[in-house]
Enzyme design. Structure first.
Site, PDB file in Angstrom:
ATOM      1  N   GLN A  58      -6.387  -5.632  11.414  1.00  0.00           N
ATOM      2  CA  GLN A  58      -6.072  -5.540   9.998  1.00  0.00           C
ATOM      3  C   GLN A  58      -4.697  -4.886   9.883  1.00  0.00           C
ATOM      4  O   GLN A  58      -4.346  -4.012  10.673  1.00  0.00           O
ATOM      5  CB  GLN A  58      -7.110  -4.710   9.240  1.00  0.00           C
ATOM      6  CG  GLN A  58      -8.477  -5.379   9.126  1.00  0.00           C
ATOM      7  CD  GLN A  58      -8.520  -6.398   7.999  1.00  0.00           C
ATOM      8  OE1 GLN A  58      -7.663  -7.277   7.925  1.00  0.00           O
ATOM      9  NE2 GLN A  58      -9.512  -6.300   7.139  1.00  0.00           N
ATOM     10  N   SER A  59      -3.914  -5.290   8.888  1.00  0.00           N
ATOM     11  CA  SER A  59      -2.511  -4.882   8.839  1.00  0.00           C
ATOM     12  C   SER A  59      -2.321  -3.416   8.478  1.00  0.00           C
ATOM     13  O   SER A  59      -1.387  -2.773   8.949  1.00  0.00           O
ATOM     14  CB  SER A  59      -1.740  -5.759   7.845  1.00  0.00           C
ATOM     15  OG  SER A  59      -1.768  -7.109   8.258  1.00  0.00           O
ATOM     16  N   THR A  60      -3.171  -2.853   7.631  1.00  0.00           N
ATOM     17  CA  THR A  60      -3.010  -1.471   7.182  1.00  0.00           C
ATOM     18  C   THR A  60      -4.352  -0.758   7.214  1.00  0.00           C
ATOM     19  O   THR A  60      -5.414  -1.389   7.236  1.00  0.00           O
ATOM     20  CB  THR A  60      -2.431  -1.404   5.756  1.00  0.00           C
ATOM     21  OG1 THR A  60      -3.351  -2.018   4.845  1.00  0.00           O
ATOM     22  CG2 THR A  60      -1.085  -2.117   5.678  1.00  0.00           C
ATOM     23  N   GLN A  95      -6.432  -1.684   4.213  1.00  0.00           N
ATOM     24  CA  GLN A  95      -7.192  -2.925   4.364  1.00  0.00           C
ATOM     25  C   GLN A  95      -8.459  -2.699   5.178  1.00  0.00           C
ATOM     26  O   GLN A  95      -9.500  -3.301   4.896  1.00  0.00           O
ATOM     27  CB  GLN A  95      -6.321  -3.987   5.031  1.00  0.00           C
ATOM     28  CG  GLN A  95      -5.197  -4.509   4.157  1.00  0.00           C
ATOM     29  CD  GLN A  95      -4.404  -5.609   4.834  1.00  0.00           C
ATOM     30  OE1 GLN A  95      -4.734  -6.029   5.938  1.00  0.00           O
ATOM     31  NE2 GLN A  95      -3.348  -6.070   4.180  1.00  0.00           N
TER      32      GLN A  95
END
Length: 550
Positions: free
Chosen positions: A34-36, A39
């Site tokens: 997941q990017s962050t 998220q």
């Protein structure tokens, strides 16, 4: 009689013709990303979907114990592989021929950079590793699959650029309206509504104003820093993150903090965004303006003067520079009339006397020295002109000197009073906490008692320091001190020639009234034309006779 037909196998048991026994002999790796961190917390369904690919690997023929999930990159962006430990581990396992199948919910989970994506494809093709997503199974060694995988990787990277462009445009649009929330410097506070106001702590405000006043008086960052350290003045900083977010912390000043404070246009009441340009060609000179202003500590004119002073203090040929050590009175102020460059100072000879030399053409282009002039005659001439300019205003000088001394002592006393008030508050607060504690709860009471004793000790130590400060620097000037200031101001030449007046002090006085000194030697003769440009634009011209070697 027709033979019975076999029942259709469940969809989950369907096998891809690209999967061979040699692939089953190796691991199936599920890559989860997941990017962050936000998220990971808010989009948990996406995370569960990625972990669910382990069941797809089992449907494709891998045993459950042969399926490995790599989730080290949860909360990491796919724009680069540098900080992604999980992706680096995946590439290493593939290059060691341990992986038969790599699964990702989509290609953008694996990489959003063409460089990283094609590196993975090359390694997978070399070791015969398959790649699978929700749409199918691909063999990077086959032309059609390689073409499709390359297209998917390109689309993932393009999607990232589109997302970045949209967010950047939204950020710039919000900044143009003055609504983009950026961290505020010391002396300011952002309310929950987004409004920027002065820090409610009076001591924080007083320290910020003191820094601007001392820079206007002393003129250099180092001088301001030494003043703050000498008088034990600390900066009030609001903690921006962590458990103590929003609390006030007192930290010792440093050069970079002072430089950022003096260069920040927010102190002049102007909201600014994008002051640090990535590409200097896109920088636009002038005052940043978004139509939104905040309460200012200084005027915009003073802010521009501070920037000009910081720029002039830089050690560059086109700048005056900071007044440095040495006997030269006009270092950084002398300009060559022939080439327009600044003359630098050289020391040498039997008496180590200084000369002003224009040797830029010789050092850079192998030419001849433009001009060379002995320093003492020029210093003496300009000194006489400076004393003549200052003589008509002895009373103003005496009053200004007395006012500056009184104001500096009043500023220090006010800071001391605020520090004492804060120490008294901390001691009283510790006492209240101790009194409100239940006597039976000795585990807590003992710690609160130690905190109270520590606060009282700190208060007593600060009071002792303040008494020493009062003895060393009385708050008001005595009648004798005021009379001494007036006598010195009435006899400026005697003050200039006094043994207690250093060359550095004389140099600072000259820089307050002289902007530049242009010299033009008449060939190899002894005559030199001198033109002084005073602060304000008025010019005075004259000539001197320089010593010339025969």
């Amino acid at each position: 009689m027709n033979p019975p037909r076999a029942a259709n196998p469940p969809a989950g048991l369907l096998r891809s013709e690209k999967i061979a026994p040699r692939h089953h002999d190796r691991l199936a790796v599920v890559y989860v990303r997941q990017s962050t961190v936000q998220q990971v917390l808010d989009h948990q369904e996406s995370t569960r979907l990625q972990y669910g690919l382990a069941a797809r690997a089992q449907d494709l023929g891998w045993a459950a114990e042969r399926v490995v999930s790599i989730d080290d990159d949860l909360g990491q962006s796919g724009a680069s592989a540098e900080a992604r430990v999980g992706f680096q581990r995946l590439v290493s396992e593939v290059s060691l021929d341990h992986v038969g199948l790599v699964l990702g919910v989509e290609m953008s989970r694996l990489a959003r950079s063409s460089k990283d994506w094609h590196q993975l494809l090359e390694i997978c093709a070399l070791f015969g590793t398959l790649i699978a997503d929700l749409d199918g199974v691909y063999d990077p060694g086959q032309y059609n699959d390689r073409l499709l995988l390359g297209l998917k990787g390109t689309m993932s990277e393009a999607e990232l650029h589109i997302l970045k462009q949209r967010m950047e445009q939204g950020r710039l649009s919000k900044a143009r309206r003055g609504e983009l929330a950026v961290p505020v410097p010391s002396g300011y506070l952002r309310r929950p509504s987004g409004e920027v106001v002065l820090d409610p702590d009076e001591q924080v405000q007083e320290v910020v104003r003191l820094i601007f006043r001392k820079f206007a008086e002393l003129g250099t960052l180092n001088a301001v820093l030494r003043y703050l350290v000498r008088h034990h003045v600390q900066l009030g900083i609001r903690v921006r993150e962590g458990p103590g977010k929003g609390e006030l912390a007192w930290r010792r000043p440093n050069r970079m903090t002072l430089q950022n404070l003096l260069k920040n246009p927010l102190y002049a009441g102007a909201y600014a965004y994008g002051r640090r340009q990535v590409d200097p060609r896109t920088a636009r000179p002038g005052r940043p303006s978004t139509g939104r202003r905040v309460i200012a500590y200084i005027s915009w004119e003073q802010y521009e003067r501070n920037l000009a002073r910081l720029k002039a203090n830089q050690a560059r040929a086109e700048e005056v520079g900071v007044a440095r050590k040495g006997a030269a009175l006009l270092a950084g102020l002398v300009i060559c009339a022939k080439c327009g460059r600044r003359l630098h100072v050289r020391y040498g000879g039997r008496h180590n006397r200084h000369t002003y030399t224009c040797s830029r053409l010789m050092s850079d282009y192998g030419g001849e020295i433009c001009q060379q002039l002995a320093g003492p005659p020029l210093d003496a001439l300009v000194s006489d002109w400076v004393l003549g300019a200052l003589t008509p205003a002895p009373l103003d000088l005496s009053l200004a000197a007395a006012t500056n001394v009184e104001r500096e002592r009043a500023d220090l006393v006010r800071l001391w009073q605020q520090r004492l008030e804060r120490a008294a508050y901390e001691a009283e607060r510790a006492a209240r906490q101790y009194r409100h504690c239940e006597p039976e709860n000795r585990l807590v009471a003992r710690q609160l008692e130690r905190d109270w004793e520590g606060a009282l000790a700190a208060q007593q130590h600060l009071q002792e320091e303040y008494r020493r400060f009062e003895q060393q620097q009385p708050r008001l000037l005595s009648a004798a001190e005021q009379a001494a200031i007036r006598r010195l101001a009435e006899d400026i030449p005697a003050l200039w020639a006094a043994a207690t007046t250093t060359v550095a002090k004389r140099r600072e006085i000259v820089r307050q009234v002289v902007a530049r000194v242009v010299i033009d030697a008449e060939g190899a003769s002894e005559r030199v034309r001198v033109r002084v440009t005073w602060v304000g634009g008025v010019q005075t011209a004259g000539a001197l006779i320089r010593p010339v070697a025969r």
